[in-house]
Design a protein around this motif. Structure first.
Motif, PDB file in Angstrom:
ATOM      1  N   LYS A   1       9.170   9.349   2.799  1.00 18.83           N
ATOM      2  CA  LYS A   1       9.073   7.914   2.569  1.00 18.83           C
ATOM      3  C   LYS A   1      10.198   7.167   3.304  1.00 18.83           C
ATOM      4  O   LYS A   1      11.307   7.671   3.460  1.00 18.83           O
ATOM      5  CB  LYS A   1       9.188   7.586   1.068  1.00 18.83           C
ATOM      6  CG  LYS A   1       8.415   8.504   0.149  1.00 18.83           C
ATOM      7  CD  LYS A   1       6.913   8.362   0.272  1.00 18.83           C
ATOM      8  CE  LYS A   1       6.191   9.429  -0.536  1.00 18.83           C
ATOM      9  NZ  LYS A   1       6.532   9.420  -1.960  1.00 18.83           N
TER      10      LYS A   1
ATOM     11  N   HIS B   1       4.398   5.191  -2.811  1.00 24.63           N
ATOM     12  CA  HIS B   1       5.822   5.440  -3.034  1.00 24.63           C
ATOM     13  C   HIS B   1       6.090   6.651  -3.924  1.00 24.63           C
ATOM     14  O   HIS B   1       7.032   7.411  -3.687  1.00 24.63           O
ATOM     15  CB  HIS B   1       6.487   4.239  -3.706  1.00 24.63           C
ATOM     16  CG  HIS B   1       6.343   2.951  -2.988  1.00 24.63           C
ATOM     17  ND1 HIS B   1       5.164   2.234  -2.967  1.00 24.63           N
ATOM     18  CD2 HIS B   1       7.230   2.217  -2.261  1.00 24.63           C
ATOM     19  CE1 HIS B   1       5.340   1.125  -2.270  1.00 24.63           C
ATOM     20  NE2 HIS B   1       6.579   1.097  -1.832  1.00 24.63           N
TER      21      HIS B   1
ATOM     22  N   HIS C   1       5.447  -5.217  -1.124  1.00 28.15           N
ATOM     23  CA  HIS C   1       4.905  -3.901  -1.473  1.00 28.15           C
ATOM     24  C   HIS C   1       5.863  -2.765  -1.159  1.00 28.15           C
ATOM     25  O   HIS C   1       5.840  -1.726  -1.800  1.00 28.15           O
ATOM     26  CB  HIS C   1       3.590  -3.662  -0.730  1.00 28.15           C
ATOM     27  CG  HIS C   1       2.495  -4.564  -1.178  1.00 28.15           C
ATOM     28  ND1 HIS C   1       1.247  -4.545  -0.604  1.00 28.15           N
ATOM     29  CD2 HIS C   1       2.440  -5.513  -2.146  1.00 28.15           C
ATOM     30  CE1 HIS C   1       0.472  -5.452  -1.191  1.00 28.15           C
ATOM     31  NE2 HIS C   1       1.188  -6.055  -2.119  1.00 28.15           N
TER      32      HIS C   1
ATOM     33  N   THR D   1      -2.396  -4.640   1.849  1.00 33.68           N
ATOM     34  CA  THR D   1      -1.223  -4.784   2.704  1.00 33.68           C
ATOM     35  C   THR D   1      -0.649  -6.177   2.539  1.00 33.68           C
ATOM     36  O   THR D   1      -1.367  -7.127   2.157  1.00 33.68           O
ATOM     37  CB  THR D   1      -1.584  -4.502   4.173  1.00 33.68           C
ATOM     38  OG1 THR D   1      -0.385  -4.437   4.959  1.00 33.68           O
ATOM     39  CG2 THR D   1      -2.506  -5.565   4.741  1.00 33.68           C
TER      40      THR D   1
ATOM     41  N   THR E   1       6.611  -6.107   5.444  1.00 36.82           N
ATOM     42  CA  THR E   1       6.282  -6.144   4.020  1.00 36.82           C
ATOM     43  C   THR E   1       7.293  -7.007   3.282  1.00 36.82           C
ATOM     44  O   THR E   1       8.496  -6.809   3.391  1.00 36.82           O
ATOM     45  CB  THR E   1       6.241  -4.733   3.390  1.00 36.82           C
ATOM     46  OG1 THR E   1       6.059  -4.859   1.970  1.00 36.82           O
ATOM     47  CG2 THR E   1       7.491  -3.925   3.687  1.00 36.82           C
TER      48      THR E   1
ATOM     49  N   GLU F   1       1.972   1.546  -1.852  1.00 34.86           N
ATOM     50  CA  GLU F   1       2.140   2.212  -0.563  1.00 34.86           C
ATOM     51  C   GLU F   1       2.451   3.707  -0.721  1.00 34.86           C
ATOM     52  O   GLU F   1       3.108   4.305   0.130  1.00 34.86           O
ATOM     53  CB  GLU F   1       3.231   1.527   0.266  1.00 34.86           C
ATOM     54  CG  GLU F   1       2.878   0.110   0.722  1.00 34.86           C
ATOM     55  CD  GLU F   1       1.793   0.071   1.811  1.00 34.86           C
ATOM     56  OE1 GLU F   1       1.374   1.144   2.277  1.00 34.86           O
ATOM     57  OE2 GLU F   1       1.377  -1.045   2.175  1.00 34.86           O
TER      58      GLU F   1
ATOM     59  N   GLY G   1       3.049   4.464   3.490  1.00 31.49           N
ATOM     60  CA  GLY G   1       2.025   3.685   4.164  1.00 31.49           C
ATOM     61  C   GLY G   1       2.532   2.897   5.353  1.00 31.49           C
ATOM     62  O   GLY G   1       1.802   2.673   6.311  1.00 31.49           O
ATOM     63  N   LYS G   2       3.810   2.461   5.317  1.00 29.24           N
ATOM     64  CA  LYS G   2       4.333   1.631   6.402  1.00 29.24           C
ATOM     65  C   LYS G   2       5.518   2.262   7.126  1.00 29.24           C
ATOM     66  O   LYS G   2       6.187   1.590   7.920  1.00 29.24           O
ATOM     67  CB  LYS G   2       4.720   0.249   5.858  1.00 29.24           C
ATOM     68  CG  LYS G   2       3.487  -0.580   5.488  1.00 29.24           C
ATOM     69  CD  LYS G   2       3.797  -2.031   5.255  1.00 29.24           C
ATOM     70  CE  LYS G   2       2.501  -2.829   5.100  1.00 29.24           C
ATOM     71  NZ  LYS G   2       2.728  -4.264   4.877  1.00 29.24           N
TER      72      LYS G   2
END
Length: 458
Positions: A452, A78, A414, A337, A411, A76, A419-420
């Motif tokens: 993040k 990170h 991941h 995902t 999640t 993702e 990304g999330k």
């Protein structure tokens, strides 16, 4: 060039272990998945906790971002330095500092990989069981609260990290937790840093919980005519209480991908991969009971992996699912995902997700650590195809919304990364702002892995 004074000071500290070479920046600006190239301004290779503290203190003095880097296997984004600054590569901090066999503990540096630790442990009769598939660094695994194929029996990194040494955003070094099996002393700071994805502090040492190597191991793969029967088999096995070490689900598309990539002859149907650990008699009994459930659910084509080599091939195939899926569609990249739901809702969420993928017109093989309600979709999209990327992002969001509707999480493995991040308010509501307050308290200038997990205005 931004952060010139910071980089000059770091060069004085690290010498050749600070790099601005294009190849090093490119390597540390690349993600495993769909995120665009995001190079840092420099890469630093510290070799001690003291050096990490000095690097962070220098960066703090100039408000220069610092993003920890392990092996770069996170999915993702990170470890991407999205705000520039320094990529702090911890790969040279890769030693086993102490093995406490009597306490079933190991003290390690963050750059050590899980496979290297288990190689070191072979002669002790102990093992570290958390297995996310990739040979990730243990520091990265702690930072992302990793789990994997063995979680159903041994738990996640949250359950297997006992103590930490952490460098804070101002360069201070603290220790959290202890070698004791339990404590009621103050806040659980170890739990706070495990899963914080490098946004609250940089892990420089860990005390890990070890487990005994099992006397006997039995593994198998079996096929089902439809995915619901396979998923219901998982649910029944969990509910009956058969102690599995691993139980994995792959759909028929993934089975076909495995055959193409590995030269196997699996029936191109939904499959379960299962493994049992214990004594010879316990493993035999567990396998027998599992076989009865499979037969009741209409499963067939049992293929038992009876040797160490056969088991290694089986799990290597499973761990290679992502790269095999990418190769299945030449010229593609993956938007990967994952979601996690209560085990009782697993069949429902897999069914709805499969229908959603089909309606979207994408190829999306599904695999999962379904023993804990967690599964992944590898959404294959053509490189450079903006329309397919937008479709995949929308589909991934619907998956997350579906998980929340069914009482789950966006999640299970991941992590959030960048990304999330946009889904965090949906899951946590006002609690997400509480997370942001914790971030501001520990990192008021927002230098640790900015962009993040939370949104913090600098």
């Amino acid at each position: 060039m931004p952060h010139e004074q910071t980089l000059s000071d770091l060069a004085g500290l690290l010498g050749p272990r600070l790099s601005r070479a294009a190849a090093d920046l490119a390597q540390h600006g690349t993600s495993e998945t769909w995120f665009p190239q995001t190079p840092p301004d420099a890469v630093a290779w510290p070799e001690t906790a003291e050096e990490v503290a000095r690097v962070v203190a220098i960066c703090a003095a100039h408000r220069c971002p610092v993003t920890a880097w392990g092996t770069g296997t996170a999915l993702e984004g990170h470890a991407l330095a999205v705000k520039g600054g320094v990529s702090l590569d911890l790969s040279r901090m890769n030693r086993v500092l102490e093995i406490r066999t009597g306490d079933l503990q190991a003290v390690v540096q963050p750059g050590l990989t899980r496979e290297a630790l288990n190689t070191e442990l072979r002669a002790t009769g102990l093992m570290f069981p958390v297995d996310p598939g990739a040979n990730a660094s243990l520091g990265g695994m702690a930072a992302t609260r990793a789990s994997g194929t063995t979680t159903v029996r041994y738990g996640t990194m949250r359950d297997n990290v006992m103590a930490l040494q952490v460098v804070l955003a101002d360069g201070r070094v603290i220790r959290t937790g202890s070698g004791a099996r339990k404590s009621s002393s103050g806040y659980d700071l170890t739990g706070l840093f495990v899963g914080s994805e490098g946004t609250l502090g940089i892990i420089t040492e860990m005390t890990l919980r070890l487990h005994g190597q099992p006397e006997a191991i039995s593994a198998a793969v079996c096929a089902f005519d439809d995915f619901e029967a396979a998923v219901q088999t998982v649910i029944a096995t969990i509910q009956i209480g058969i102690p599995m070490a691993r139980i994995e689900f792959v759909d028929e598309t993934t089975a076909a991908i495995f055959n193409r990539a590995n030269g196997t002859a699996l029936p191109e149907k939904p499959q379960l991969m299962v493994e049992f650990h214990g004594s010879e008699s316990a493993v035999a009994e567990d396998a027998r009971r599992f076989g009865e459930i499979v037969a009741e659910m209409g499963g067939a084509h049992f293929d038992w992996a009876t040797t160490t080599e056969d088991r290694a091939r089986l799990w290597k195939m499973r761990h290679g699912a992502y790269r095999a899926a990418i190769a299945f569609r030449p010229g593609s990249m993956g938007l990967v995902t994952d979601i996690c739901v209560p085990i009782s809702r697993l069949a429902e969420v897999v069914r709805e997700t499969r229908a959603d993928i089909a309606a979207a017109g994408l190829s999306g093989p599904i695999v999962g650590h379904v023993g804990d309600g967690n599964f992944h979709a590898v959404l294959l999209i053509e490189r450079g195809n903006a329309a397919e990327l937008a479709t995949a992002k929308a589909l991934a969001r619907r998956m997350a919304e579906r998980a929340l509707r069914l009482g789950g999480t966006i999640t299970g493995e991941h992590g959030v990364g960048m990304g999330k991040t946009g889904l965090m308010a949906l899951e946590h509501g006002d609690a997400w702002e509480v997370m942001a307050r914790i971030k501001r308290a520990l990192d008021p200038d927002g230098i640790l892995n900015p962009g993040k997990v939370v949104e913090v205005n600098r």
